[in-house]
Design a protein around this motif. Sequence first.
Motif, short mmCIF file in Angstrom:
data_model
loop_
_atom_site.label_atom_id
_atom_site.label_comp_id
_atom_site.label_asym_id
_atom_site.label_seq_id
_atom_site.Cartn_x
_atom_site.Cartn_y
_atom_site.Cartn_z
N ASN A 736 0.86 -1.34 0.16
CA ASN A 736 0.21 -0.01 0.19
C ASN A 736 1.11 1.28 -0.12
N LEU A 737 0.82 2.07 -1.42
CA LEU A 737 1.93 2.98 -1.25
C LEU A 737 1.25 4.31 -0.43
N GLU A 738 0.15 4.20 -0.20
CA GLU A 738 -0.32 5.42 0.69
C GLU A 738 -0.10 5.41 2.07
N ALA A 739 -0.10 4.08 2.61
CA ALA A 739 0.23 3.75 4.05
C ALA A 739 1.96 4.18 3.93
N ALA A 740 2.62 3.64 3.05
CA ALA A 740 4.00 4.02 3.30
C ALA A 740 4.19 5.58 3.36
N ARG A 741 3.47 6.13 2.64
CA ARG A 741 3.64 7.79 2.50
C ARG A 741 3.14 8.33 3.93
N ASP A 742 2.08 7.80 4.43
CA ASP A 742 1.60 8.35 5.93
C ASP A 742 2.75 7.89 6.99
N MET A 743 3.40 6.57 6.86
CA MET A 743 4.25 6.42 7.72
C MET A 743 5.54 7.30 7.76
N LEU A 744 5.97 7.88 6.32
CA LEU A 744 7.01 8.52 6.36
C LEU A 744 6.47 9.93 6.88
N ILE A 745 5.71 10.50 6.61
CA ILE A 745 5.06 11.74 7.16
C ILE A 745 4.95 11.59 8.88
N ASP A 746 4.70 10.58 9.43
CA ASP A 746 4.66 10.52 10.73
C ASP A 746 6.22 10.36 11.20
N ILE A 747 7.04 9.79 10.74
CA ILE A 747 8.34 9.89 11.13
C ILE A 747 8.91 11.24 11.07
N LEU A 748 8.74 11.91 9.99
CA LEU A 748 9.37 13.21 9.93
C LEU A 748 8.67 14.41 10.92
N ARG A 749 7.18 13.93 11.05
CA ARG A 749 6.73 14.74 12.21
C ARG A 749 7.37 14.75 13.44
N ASN A 750 7.69 13.55 13.67
CA ASN A 750 8.35 13.30 15.11
C ASN A 750 9.63 13.90 15.09
N TYR A 751 10.58 13.85 13.93
CA TYR A 751 11.77 14.14 13.79
C TYR A 751 11.58 15.88 13.97
N HIS A 752 10.66 16.50 13.27
CA HIS A 752 10.60 17.89 13.12
C HIS A 752 10.22 18.49 14.64
N GLY A 753 9.25 17.69 15.43
CA GLY A 753 9.11 18.12 16.58
C GLY A 753 10.21 18.06 17.71
N TYR A 754 11.27 17.32 17.63
CA TYR A 754 12.06 17.25 18.49
C TYR A 754 13.48 18.46 18.04
N THR A 755 13.70 18.30 16.67
CA THR A 755 14.76 19.21 16.12
C THR A 755 14.23 20.62 15.64
N GLY A 756 13.19 20.80 15.39
CA GLY A 756 12.39 22.13 15.26
C GLY A 756 12.65 22.64 13.80
N MET A 757 13.39 21.85 13.15
CA MET A 757 13.97 22.15 11.69
C MET A 757 12.90 22.17 10.87
N LYS A 758 12.83 23.28 10.00
CA LYS A 758 11.51 23.42 8.91
C LYS A 758 11.75 22.39 7.82
N ILE A 759 10.51 21.64 7.61
CA ILE A 759 10.96 20.47 6.67
C ILE A 759 9.57 20.71 5.52
N ILE A 760 10.12 20.33 4.48
CA ILE A 760 9.36 20.20 3.26
C ILE A 760 9.40 19.07 2.54
N LEU A 761 8.47 18.17 2.45
CA LEU A 761 8.42 16.92 1.95
C LEU A 761 7.81 16.97 0.61
N VAL A 762 8.28 16.52 -0.49
CA VAL A 762 7.88 16.53 -1.66
C VAL A 762 7.32 15.17 -2.46
N PHE A 763 6.12 15.08 -2.81
CA PHE A 763 5.68 13.95 -3.67
C PHE A 763 5.36 14.17 -5.00
N ASP A 764 5.77 13.63 -5.89
CA ASP A 764 5.36 13.36 -7.38
C ASP A 764 3.86 13.28 -7.43
#
Length: 853
Positions: A736-764
């Motif tokens: 399920n490609l959508e599930a993989a996409r959602d998992m990546l978003i969750d991982i990066l939200r967690n990373y962003h929440g701790y580091t405070g770094m601005k993140i731009i995630l781009v999908f085709d």
Amino acid sequence: MINSRYLTTAIVAHVDAGKTTLSEGILYKTGITRTLGRVDHGDAFFDTHNLERKRGITIFSKQAVFPLKDKIITLLDTPGHMDFSAEMERTLSVLDYAILVISAPDGVTGQVDTFWKLLKKYKIPTFIFINKMDQPECRINSIMEQLQSKLDSTCVLFHEENDEFYENVAACDECLMEEYFDTGILQVSSIARAVKTCKVTPCFSGSALKMTGVEEFLKGFDKYTVCSTCEDEFGAKVFKITRDDKGSRLTHLKITGGDLSVKDIIGEEKINQIRIYNGTRFEPVNRAEAGQVVAVTGLDSTFSGQGLGFEDMNEKPVIDSVLTYEVILPDGNDVHDAYIKLSQLSEEIPELHVNWNNTDGTVRMNLMGEIQAEIIKNIISDRFGFSIDYSQGTVMYKETIKGKSYGVGHYEPLKHYAEVHLSMEALPQGSGLVFDSICSEDVLDRNWQRLIMTHLMERDHPGVLTGAPITDMRISIATGKAHIKHTEGGDFRQATYRAIRQGLRRADSILLEPFYSYSLEIPTDMVGRAMSDIQRMHGTCNPSELSSSQMSVLTGNCPVATMNGYQRDVISYTKGKGRLSCVFSGYMPCHNEEEIISKAGYSADNDVDNPTGSIFCSHGGGTFIPWDEVEKYMHLDMVVQEKDGYDSAQGLPRPHRHSDYSQAELDEIFKMTYGLSKREQNRFKRGSRVIEAENRFSGPKVQSGYNRSNAEEILLIDGYNIIFAWDELKEMSKLNLEAARDMLIDILRNYHGYTGMKIILVFDAYKQKGTPEHIEIYEDMKVVFTKENETADRYIETFVTENAKNYKITVATSDGLEQTMVFGQGALRMPARELKERIKDTNKAIKEFISKK
């Protein structure tokens, strides 16, 4: 060490020599098949593809496995037609022995001679089967004389083991001769060792169609072959990539050491399945041993010629395509989508060299000949569901130099530094490119030299006459220099490329074109007409030889550009009696060099993607220096003086060189740069030299945000690239490609929440019809879905170009081309693996923080 019981062999032959017929006889005699299949009946064991049955020729190499007493033989059937000979060459790297089939009526043809040279190049011990001995006027003695004179004196007829046989075998090797003088006979093991070391070439004869001589050949093959001893450590050679009926990618390889099991990790990929093929059927196994030839699933980044484990990559193949065509698609077809599908096909047939032309947005591919062109059309139609056509084919030219030259490349924009000196020397025809170093590690550190060597070998370097790839020269690292603080890997890439280009501009270049070695058999009364045609085509012609009372054979060399398509003329004026055989023989000086150069309209100095000049630092900014002035500014002296062929291209005297910058001076330049006011910077940019640099320099064009200590950081991520680079996300995407996409978003939200770094995630989303750009906001994290006809790469490159001056941008991707593009526009690069490691570290820090609470 492992004593293997497996042995790999292949049948090699020119078209219509009876290769597939002999394969059928061997499989029938060893009990693999119950009936004898025939090519003309369309029921051959190996020719399973509908195109093979339709044309009656082998197109794709396949395998069969059968026991031969205490050995287990893997037999590879290879194509015989010259258009598919590259497929045959790919199998040679995995062979223990080869079986060369020669048609008795035809003897040693030009194609047989080519195959023999390939077998010698790869050092493969060979058995010869002389086929069609049942035809009239085929005498074994005259054929053996031909083999010994045209192939090798090691060819010995293996029929009866008598005194004459022992004498003929002993004459091939001094050790055998001593044994024969001492004992009067030769031990089987001694003959087998001589065969294994290519000192003896056993020859057998018969008729595969009538099954005469086949059983004797099998007995001799078993008697005089020896299974290899393999290393305990894992090693394997990849020789083919295919896809099965369900679209699964298969990596065909021979295990040369250790063993291979399902779930083993190769690099960063996992083996999902191991298959042992027998024709079209396969048996899945959990483990394969050294010596076996298998197909595995789960490896998506492998390629033909690759070495796994302790094995090195194969040498560049000898046989390759020399004609290139533009692929013409039906109206309304998505060119980018077609390119992706054709690139997939190019994985399986590497000689296609499918490439995208950025200038005009066209797709080009290389082809071996008309038969292959027609076959590729059919494969594309059957597999991908669309039809293609080709433009008029054009010859692929190459360039080399006369004598010697010396190239200097310097790359020194803001906070970058590298200088490379290369010595260049012409080599004999067919040598290819040879790279080495004459630079002491005391002058330039080994790691930097390795990096330069990587950049020398990583691409085809364009020449300066037509932009064609260079060949037949030795390029040596003469000297070089790095900055202790400001040199990065990409700096040496730029300096290396520029050094090559500057050296080519200083040299006397030669345009080369591909030549065929031809064999033309025609009626004797038409020899005059044929010789006139060859002279008109700028070819050479050796004295004719009589092949029979009414037929003569002409041989020689001729340019591919003029001889391509001549087969139709031969058939026409000989009324079907003539036969032309052409084999690529190498690159030679072009017969119409001025015409081709004029038609190409190429200007080396205006090629912004491959600049001939260098970038030097002046008043804190990068300044472009033309190739013929580089020597005035270079920081190192030439290692080789201007003599022994190193003549200055313009006849200039040895110029005065500026003094080397000290560390303090370089640091002061950077301080000066940051201290300039905007008015002063604008005034400086209006200088004529910098304006020229901006117009002609193809490297970084903007001031990057990471040159500012107070710039805000942005992490820009290519979403799908990361998904397919991380194993857990890649596996989920298959379900399920959508599930993989959602998992990546969750991982990066967690990373962003701790580091405070601005993140731009781009999908085709460029394939979605009518889709506008869509952005989802999660606090300071943006998720961008690109609009129709816009790739993630394009979005990222545009964002970097527009914002690199104001932000410190890092792009996370493992796409090498995208990394190069964004780095050139002022962004930092982060591979997918590094991002994964950073996230792991962050998760670990979060856990430690929580545990302390």
